[in-house]
Write an enzyme that holds these catalytic residues in place. Structure first.
Site, PDB file in Angstrom:
ATOM      1  CB  SER A 224     -19.682 -51.172 -12.299  1.00 33.42           C
ATOM      2  OG  SER A 224     -20.835 -50.262 -12.061  1.00 33.42           O
ATOM      3  CB  SER A 262     -21.268 -51.147  -7.054  1.00 39.86           C
ATOM      4  OG  SER A 262     -20.202 -51.860  -7.706  1.00 39.86           O
ATOM      5  CG  ASP A 264     -20.651 -55.120  -8.154  1.00 39.41           C
ATOM      6  OD1 ASP A 264     -19.810 -54.566  -8.355  1.00 39.41           O
ATOM      7  OD2 ASP A 264     -21.478 -55.088  -7.231  1.00 39.41           O
TER       8      ASP A 264
END
Length: 333
Positions: A224, A262, A264
Protein backbone atom coordinates in the site's frame (compact mmCIF):
# COMPACT_ATOMS: atom_id res chain seq x y z
CA UNK A 1 15.31 9.59 -13.39
CA UNK A 2 12.83 12.45 -13.44
CA UNK A 3 13.71 16.09 -14.18
CA UNK A 4 12.86 18.67 -11.53
CA UNK A 5 10.99 21.63 -13.01
CA UNK A 6 9.99 23.52 -9.88
CA UNK A 7 11.83 25.07 -6.93
CA UNK A 8 12.17 23.07 -3.72
CA UNK A 9 11.26 24.49 -0.35
CA UNK A 10 13.97 25.22 2.22
CA UNK A 11 13.67 21.78 3.88
CA UNK A 12 12.30 20.02 0.80
CA UNK A 13 9.65 18.51 3.05
CA UNK A 14 5.98 18.91 3.91
CA UNK A 15 7.07 21.10 6.83
CA UNK A 16 7.86 23.88 4.34
CA UNK A 17 4.12 24.52 4.50
CA UNK A 18 4.01 26.95 7.45
CA UNK A 19 2.79 25.41 10.70
CA UNK A 20 3.10 21.75 9.74
CA UNK A 21 5.20 19.44 11.90
CA UNK A 22 5.89 15.70 11.89
CA UNK A 23 6.94 13.34 14.67
CA UNK A 24 7.89 9.67 14.94
CA UNK A 25 8.07 6.90 17.48
CA UNK A 26 10.15 4.00 16.12
CA UNK A 27 10.12 0.44 17.50
CA UNK A 28 13.27 -1.41 16.46
CA UNK A 29 13.89 -4.63 18.35
CA UNK A 30 14.61 -7.84 16.42
CA UNK A 31 11.19 -9.14 15.31
CA UNK A 32 9.55 -5.82 16.14
CA UNK A 33 10.05 -3.34 13.29
CA UNK A 34 7.21 -0.83 13.33
CA UNK A 35 6.10 2.49 14.78
CA UNK A 36 3.90 5.57 14.57
CA UNK A 37 4.21 8.81 12.61
CA UNK A 38 2.11 11.88 13.49
CA UNK A 39 1.48 14.89 11.28
CA UNK A 40 0.15 18.07 12.92
CA UNK A 41 -1.61 20.29 10.35
CA UNK A 42 -0.84 23.47 12.30
CA UNK A 43 0.41 24.54 15.71
CA UNK A 44 -2.97 25.52 17.14
CA UNK A 45 -5.90 23.41 18.30
CA UNK A 46 -6.93 21.24 15.33
CA UNK A 47 -10.44 20.77 16.71
CA UNK A 48 -11.06 24.47 17.25
CA UNK A 49 -9.57 25.44 13.88
CA UNK A 50 -10.13 22.81 11.22
CA UNK A 51 -8.32 22.53 7.88
CA UNK A 52 -10.32 21.96 4.70
CA UNK A 53 -9.49 18.51 3.30
CA UNK A 54 -10.42 15.83 0.77
CA UNK A 55 -9.50 12.22 0.15
CA UNK A 56 -9.11 10.07 -2.95
CA UNK A 57 -9.18 6.28 -2.55
CA UNK A 58 -7.36 5.00 -5.62
CA UNK A 59 -7.43 1.31 -4.68
CA UNK A 60 -9.31 0.70 -1.47
CA UNK A 61 -7.55 -2.30 0.07
CA UNK A 62 -7.08 -0.56 3.41
CA UNK A 63 -8.29 -0.28 6.99
CA UNK A 64 -7.98 3.42 7.70
CA UNK A 65 -10.17 5.26 10.21
CA UNK A 66 -11.86 8.60 9.60
CA UNK A 67 -11.85 8.83 5.80
CA UNK A 68 -15.64 8.77 5.42
CA UNK A 69 -16.04 12.07 7.24
CA UNK A 70 -13.02 13.88 5.83
CA UNK A 71 -14.07 17.31 4.67
CA UNK A 72 -12.08 19.00 7.41
CA UNK A 73 -9.16 17.87 9.57
CA UNK A 74 -9.94 18.20 13.28
CA UNK A 75 -7.17 15.97 14.68
CA UNK A 76 -3.54 15.25 13.88
CA UNK A 77 -3.02 12.62 11.16
CA UNK A 78 -1.56 9.34 12.39
CA UNK A 79 0.23 6.70 10.32
CA UNK A 80 0.95 3.19 11.63
CA UNK A 81 0.66 -0.50 10.75
CA UNK A 82 -2.64 -2.17 9.84
CA UNK A 83 -3.25 -4.04 13.09
CA UNK A 84 -2.40 -1.03 15.26
CA UNK A 85 -5.08 1.26 13.80
CA UNK A 86 -7.40 0.58 16.73
CA UNK A 87 -4.80 1.51 19.33
CA UNK A 88 -3.81 4.63 17.40
CA UNK A 89 -7.43 5.73 16.95
CA UNK A 90 -8.34 5.22 20.61
CA UNK A 91 -5.22 7.05 21.78
CA UNK A 92 -5.84 9.93 19.37
CA UNK A 93 -9.36 10.31 20.78
CA UNK A 94 -7.90 10.48 24.30
CA UNK A 95 -5.41 13.09 23.11
CA UNK A 96 -8.22 15.23 21.69
CA UNK A 97 -10.47 14.82 24.76
CA UNK A 98 -7.74 16.19 26.99
CA UNK A 99 -7.94 19.77 25.65
CA UNK A 100 -11.45 19.88 24.17
CA UNK A 101 -14.17 19.60 26.81
CA UNK A 102 -16.95 20.04 24.24
CA UNK A 103 -16.16 16.69 22.57
CA UNK A 104 -18.80 14.24 23.69
CA UNK A 105 -20.95 16.96 25.21
CA UNK A 106 -21.53 18.73 21.89
CA UNK A 107 -20.83 16.25 19.12
CA UNK A 108 -17.86 13.93 18.79
CA UNK A 109 -14.51 13.99 17.00
CA UNK A 110 -13.26 12.32 13.82
CA UNK A 111 -9.86 10.68 14.50
CA UNK A 112 -7.82 10.18 11.34
CA UNK A 113 -5.52 7.14 11.22
CA UNK A 114 -4.02 5.72 8.01
CA UNK A 115 -2.09 2.47 7.66
CA UNK A 116 0.01 0.09 5.64
CA UNK A 117 0.80 -3.58 6.32
CA UNK A 118 4.38 -3.99 7.56
CA UNK A 119 3.97 -7.71 8.32
CA UNK A 120 6.88 -8.79 6.10
CA UNK A 121 9.48 -7.15 8.35
CA UNK A 122 7.45 -6.73 11.53
CA UNK A 123 5.73 -9.13 13.91
CA UNK A 124 2.43 -7.43 13.14
CA UNK A 125 0.38 -10.04 15.03
CA UNK A 126 2.07 -8.92 18.24
CA UNK A 127 0.36 -5.49 18.05
CA UNK A 128 3.40 -3.89 19.63
CA UNK A 129 2.32 -0.27 19.16
CA UNK A 130 1.07 0.99 22.51
CA UNK A 131 -0.69 4.22 23.57
CA UNK A 132 2.57 5.68 24.91
CA UNK A 133 4.11 5.27 21.44
CA UNK A 134 1.26 7.22 19.86
CA UNK A 135 1.57 10.02 22.41
CA UNK A 136 5.35 10.08 21.87
CA UNK A 137 4.98 10.51 18.09
CA UNK A 138 2.64 13.48 18.59
CA UNK A 139 4.86 15.05 21.25
CA UNK A 140 7.98 14.61 19.07
CA UNK A 141 6.47 16.56 16.17
CA UNK A 142 8.84 19.12 14.67
CA UNK A 143 9.43 20.96 11.42
CA UNK A 144 12.73 19.06 11.20
CA UNK A 145 12.04 15.34 11.07
CA UNK A 146 13.72 12.17 9.85
CA UNK A 147 12.70 10.21 6.76
CA UNK A 148 13.12 6.59 5.71
CA UNK A 149 13.02 3.66 8.14
CA UNK A 150 11.48 5.63 10.99
CA UNK A 151 8.12 5.82 12.73
CA UNK A 152 5.36 4.11 10.76
CA UNK A 153 7.89 3.54 7.96
CA UNK A 154 10.17 1.30 10.00
CA UNK A 155 8.85 -2.00 8.63
CA UNK A 156 7.62 -0.89 5.20
CA UNK A 157 8.80 -2.07 1.77
CA UNK A 158 8.73 -0.26 -1.58
CA UNK A 159 9.28 -2.12 -4.85
CA UNK A 160 10.60 -5.02 -2.73
CA UNK A 161 13.36 -2.73 -1.44
CA UNK A 162 13.22 -0.74 1.80
CA UNK A 163 10.43 1.84 1.89
CA UNK A 164 9.08 4.10 4.59
CA UNK A 165 8.54 7.79 5.24
CA UNK A 166 9.39 10.24 2.47
CA UNK A 167 8.71 13.92 1.97
CA UNK A 168 9.32 16.77 -0.48
CA UNK A 169 8.03 20.23 -1.34
CA UNK A 170 7.70 22.66 -4.23
CA UNK A 171 7.15 26.42 -4.25
CA UNK A 172 4.94 28.55 -6.45
CA UNK A 173 4.23 32.28 -6.72
CA UNK A 174 0.79 33.80 -7.08
CA UNK A 175 -0.38 37.44 -6.97
CA UNK A 176 2.76 38.69 -5.22
CA UNK A 177 2.84 35.94 -2.58
CA UNK A 178 4.85 32.73 -2.21
CA UNK A 179 3.06 29.46 -1.49
CA UNK A 180 4.16 25.88 -0.90
CA UNK A 181 2.88 22.44 -1.85
CA UNK A 182 4.36 19.74 0.35
CA UNK A 183 3.93 15.99 0.39
CA UNK A 184 4.56 13.11 2.75
CA UNK A 185 4.24 9.41 1.93
CA UNK A 186 4.26 6.09 3.72
CA UNK A 187 5.52 3.82 0.93
CA UNK A 188 4.87 0.08 1.03
CA UNK A 189 3.96 -0.91 -2.52
CA UNK A 190 5.14 -2.22 -5.85
CA UNK A 191 7.04 -4.96 -7.66
CA UNK A 192 10.77 -4.62 -8.26
CA UNK A 193 10.45 -5.23 -12.01
CA UNK A 194 8.10 -2.23 -12.28
CA UNK A 195 10.32 0.23 -10.37
CA UNK A 196 11.18 3.20 -12.58
CA UNK A 197 14.85 3.13 -11.46
CA UNK A 198 15.30 -0.61 -11.97
CA UNK A 199 18.27 -1.53 -14.16
CA UNK A 200 20.64 -4.37 -14.96
CA UNK A 201 23.22 -2.76 -12.71
CA UNK A 202 20.77 -2.60 -9.81
CA UNK A 203 19.78 -6.23 -10.39
CA UNK A 204 23.44 -7.30 -10.33
CA UNK A 205 24.05 -5.49 -7.03
CA UNK A 206 20.96 -7.10 -5.52
CA UNK A 207 22.16 -10.54 -6.58
CA UNK A 208 25.46 -9.85 -4.82
CA UNK A 209 23.71 -8.66 -1.66
CA UNK A 210 21.07 -11.38 -1.36
CA UNK A 211 22.85 -14.37 -2.93
CA UNK A 212 20.34 -17.23 -2.81
CA UNK A 213 17.55 -15.11 -1.30
CA UNK A 214 16.36 -13.56 -4.55
CA UNK A 215 12.89 -14.95 -3.84
CA UNK A 216 12.53 -12.07 -1.38
CA UNK A 217 12.32 -9.73 -4.37
CA UNK A 218 9.45 -11.58 -6.01
CA UNK A 219 5.73 -11.56 -5.37
CA UNK A 220 2.65 -9.53 -6.19
CA UNK A 221 2.08 -5.81 -5.79
CA UNK A 222 0.14 -6.36 -2.56
CA UNK A 223 1.38 -3.51 -0.40
CA UNK A 224 0.00 0.00 0.00
CA UNK A 225 0.93 3.65 -0.05
CA UNK A 226 -0.45 6.57 1.91
CA UNK A 227 0.11 9.93 0.20
CA UNK A 228 -0.52 13.25 1.92
CA UNK A 229 -0.52 16.59 0.09
CA UNK A 230 -0.55 19.82 2.09
CA UNK A 231 -0.55 23.43 0.95
CA UNK A 232 -1.09 26.96 2.20
CA UNK A 233 -2.83 27.83 -1.07
CA UNK A 234 -6.52 28.73 -0.58
CA UNK A 235 -8.06 25.62 -2.15
CA UNK A 236 -11.61 24.55 -1.37
CA UNK A 237 -12.62 20.93 -0.74
CA UNK A 238 -13.59 20.32 -4.36
CA UNK A 239 -10.23 21.59 -5.62
CA UNK A 240 -8.42 19.49 -3.01
CA UNK A 241 -10.34 16.44 -4.22
CA UNK A 242 -9.18 17.17 -7.77
CA UNK A 243 -5.62 17.55 -6.47
CA UNK A 244 -5.76 14.24 -4.58
CA UNK A 245 -6.90 12.48 -7.76
CA UNK A 246 -3.65 13.51 -9.48
CA UNK A 247 -1.59 11.61 -6.91
CA UNK A 248 -1.98 8.48 -9.04
CA UNK A 249 0.15 10.17 -11.72
CA UNK A 250 3.11 10.54 -9.35
CA UNK A 251 2.66 6.98 -8.10
CA UNK A 252 2.55 5.58 -11.63
CA UNK A 253 5.65 7.53 -12.62
CA UNK A 254 7.64 5.61 -10.01
CA UNK A 255 6.32 2.32 -11.40
CA UNK A 256 3.32 1.19 -9.36
CA UNK A 257 0.73 -0.94 -11.19
CA UNK A 258 -1.89 -0.52 -8.41
CA UNK A 259 -2.11 -4.22 -7.64
CA UNK A 260 -5.38 -5.75 -6.48
CA UNK A 261 -4.11 -6.13 -2.91
CA UNK A 262 -2.67 -2.62 -2.67
CA UNK A 263 -4.30 0.15 -0.66
CA UNK A 264 -3.46 3.42 -2.42
CA UNK A 265 -4.90 6.50 -0.72
CA UNK A 266 -4.24 10.22 -0.99
CA UNK A 267 -5.33 12.87 1.51
CA UNK A 268 -5.03 16.54 0.52
CA UNK A 269 -5.57 19.53 2.80
CA UNK A 270 -5.06 23.28 2.92
CA UNK A 271 -3.96 25.30 5.94
CA UNK A 272 -5.60 28.41 4.45
CA UNK A 273 -9.21 29.37 5.23
CA UNK A 274 -9.34 27.36 8.44
CA UNK A 275 -12.84 26.72 9.77
CA UNK A 276 -13.57 27.79 13.33
CA UNK A 277 -15.50 25.22 15.35
CA UNK A 278 -17.43 28.04 16.99
CA UNK A 279 -18.11 30.17 13.91
CA UNK A 280 -21.56 31.80 14.04
CA UNK A 281 -21.44 34.49 11.33
CA UNK A 282 -20.89 34.47 7.57
CA UNK A 283 -17.29 34.83 6.44
CA UNK A 284 -15.50 35.38 3.15
CA UNK A 285 -12.77 33.04 1.90
CA UNK A 286 -10.17 33.27 -0.84
CA UNK A 287 -10.23 30.66 -3.58
CA UNK A 288 -7.55 29.75 -6.10
CA UNK A 289 -8.55 30.45 -9.73
CA UNK A 290 -9.78 27.28 -11.38
CA UNK A 291 -8.41 28.09 -14.83
CA UNK A 292 -4.85 28.21 -13.41
CA UNK A 293 -4.99 25.07 -11.28
CA UNK A 294 -2.88 22.98 -13.67
CA UNK A 295 0.19 24.60 -12.08
CA UNK A 296 -0.94 23.31 -8.71
CA UNK A 297 -1.42 19.83 -10.15
CA UNK A 298 2.05 19.88 -11.73
CA UNK A 299 3.88 20.97 -8.57
CA UNK A 300 2.01 18.47 -6.42
CA UNK A 301 2.80 15.59 -8.78
CA UNK A 302 6.50 16.47 -8.82
CA UNK A 303 6.56 16.82 -5.04
CA UNK A 304 4.87 13.46 -4.51
CA UNK A 305 7.10 11.70 -6.99
CA UNK A 306 10.19 12.90 -5.19
CA UNK A 307 8.70 12.06 -1.80
CA UNK A 308 8.27 8.44 -2.90
CA UNK A 309 11.88 8.23 -4.09
CA UNK A 310 13.05 10.02 -0.92
CA UNK A 311 11.27 7.41 1.21
CA UNK A 312 13.60 4.83 -0.37
CA UNK A 313 16.78 6.91 -0.57
CA UNK A 314 16.54 7.80 3.13
CA UNK A 315 15.75 4.28 4.29
CA UNK A 316 18.34 1.97 5.75
CA UNK A 317 18.47 -1.80 5.25
CA UNK A 318 16.25 -3.56 7.82
CA UNK A 319 16.19 -7.21 8.86
CA UNK A 320 13.29 -8.23 11.03
CA UNK A 321 10.49 -10.77 11.38
CA UNK A 322 11.55 -14.34 10.46
CA UNK A 323 14.91 -12.93 9.31
CA UNK A 324 13.23 -11.21 6.35
CA UNK A 325 15.33 -8.39 4.90
CA UNK A 326 14.73 -5.34 2.74
CA UNK A 327 17.77 -3.71 1.15
CA UNK A 328 18.26 0.06 1.11
CA UNK A 329 18.19 1.66 -2.35
CA UNK A 330 20.75 4.20 -1.17
CA UNK A 331 23.19 1.44 -0.21
CA UNK A 332 22.74 -0.21 -3.60
CA UNK A 333 23.46 2.91 -5.65
Amino acid sequence: MYTEQYTKGLRNSIADVPGISVGHCTLDNAEIQTGVTALLPHQGNCFENKCVAAVEVINGFGKSVGLMQVAELETPILLTNTLSVGTASDTLIKYMLKDNLQIGAQGTVNPLVLECNDGYLNDIRGQHVKPENVFAAIENASADFLQGSVGAGRGMSAYKLKGGIGSASRLLHKDGSDYCIGSLVLSNMGRLKDFSHYSCELEHKLQQQLAKRLSELEGADSGSIIMIIATDLPLDARQLKRLAKRSVVALAKTGSQLGTGSGDICLAFSTANQISHTQEVLSEVLRYPENQIDLVFDTAIESLQQAIINSMLNAQTVQGHQQHCRISLKELI
